[in-house]
Design a protein around this motif. Sequence first.
Motif, PDB file in Angstrom:
ATOM      1  N   ILE A   1      -5.778   0.456   0.104  1.00 25.30           N
ATOM      2  CA  ILE A   1      -5.357   0.840  -1.018  1.00 25.30           C
ATOM      3  C   ILE A   1      -6.386   1.797  -1.542  1.00 25.30           C
ATOM      4  CG2 ILE A   1      -6.265  -1.070  -2.256  1.00 25.30           C
ATOM      5  CD1 ILE A   1      -3.788  -0.747  -4.353  1.00 25.30           C
TER       6      ILE A   1
ATOM      7  N   ILE B   1      -1.028  -6.204  -1.070  1.00 24.92           N
ATOM      8  CA  ILE B   1      -1.906  -5.020  -1.181  1.00 24.92           C
ATOM      9  C   ILE B   1      -2.912  -5.409  -0.217  1.00 24.92           C
ATOM     10  CG2 ILE B   1      -1.044  -3.703  -3.114  1.00 24.92           C
ATOM     11  CD1 ILE B   1      -3.581  -4.870  -4.526  1.00 24.92           C
TER      12      ILE B   1
ATOM     13  N   VAL C   1       1.588   2.784  -3.344  1.00 27.34           N
ATOM     14  CA  VAL C   1       0.261   3.239  -4.055  1.00 27.34           C
ATOM     15  C   VAL C   1      -0.184   4.826  -3.524  1.00 27.34           C
ATOM     16  CG1 VAL C   1      -2.151   2.989  -4.409  1.00 27.34           C
ATOM     17  CG2 VAL C   1      -0.417   1.150  -4.532  1.00 27.34           C
TER      18      VAL C   1
ATOM     19  N   ASN D   1       0.666  -1.391  -0.054  1.00 27.70           N
ATOM     20  CA  ASN D   1       0.004  -0.055  -0.254  1.00 27.70           C
ATOM     21  C   ASN D   1       0.604   1.274  -0.180  1.00 27.70           C
ATOM     22  OD1 ASN D   1      -2.061  -1.792   0.305  1.00 27.70           O
ATOM     23  ND2 ASN D   1      -2.884  -1.313   2.159  1.00 27.70           N
TER      24      ASN D   1
END
Length: 313
Positions: A263, A259, A205, A202
Amino acid sequence: MQVASACTGLTHLELSNFRCMSDPPLHEFVSRCPSLAHLSLAGASITDASLDLIASHCPNLSSLSIKFCRKLLEPGVRALAGCTRLESLNAALVPGVSDVSAPLLFQGATALKTLVLNQSPLTDTSLSSLSSHCHGLEELALHGCPRLTNEGLKSLASSCLCLRYLSLSFCDQVSDAGIISIANKCHHLIKIRLDGCRQLSNPCVKALCRPAWAQQVRPERDQVRGSSQDDCNGEVFRLPGEYAAARLRYLSMQSCPKISDDIFDHLLAAPALRFVDIARARLTEWAIHSFHSRRPDVELCISGVPYCPMVDC
């Protein structure tokens, strides 16, 4: 060759997938068509001799595709350093692309804007050379280059500030730190593919989706609050302390098992986002559906399959 003799003013030549295309007929074209600017030879059975001839006889060449040309070795790739106007090069799956030939190529072909070197054995050494010489690079594809690491990405981020498209799929050693370095510097990034980068999670991102503080000030004559300039030989110039909104439109992270639901909080913060493809991994149906409902403008795929909630199907 009669065709080459009749087309001496030729500027575009498409010979992709002509597997019978070898050095002699190509030499006829190249020697008789000095105005060639765009040349595609994907899959051709040419050797290094052809690249030597192209470099010496095509001074206006700006686009070249030699992907899948299995007979091209390091001397041929090095010869392309003589193509000083080359802006686009696709050399995916070319055996001659290596840490020996690539840096020499970059030293000469400094005008490169689009570069595809998928599935090559390059290391951070080549990325360091690329960042040192090709500052105007906008599109870079390094799919399946497993020897690249975060250090190479940090070099890339330090100088290639114009990057708009980046593919690092199946670069196994890349982790969050490398992608964060790209996100922090490459504020023009629109599309990024990170499929199969199993160390990513995460935080990378979050970095890709958040606005960035502008680090540069526009020239004195344009110092007006709220104005901006997209000048990629560099950055978007803004006043100190002003936010540059994240431009990311396309994110693909299939086969990234780390992830999780968090996210989606980061993806919601990316106003320009229009396409996302992520691994289901630890994602819950509730979180997927919630994001889909809040951002209907984003085409959402889960592990390559367009998301369709049962209630809508």
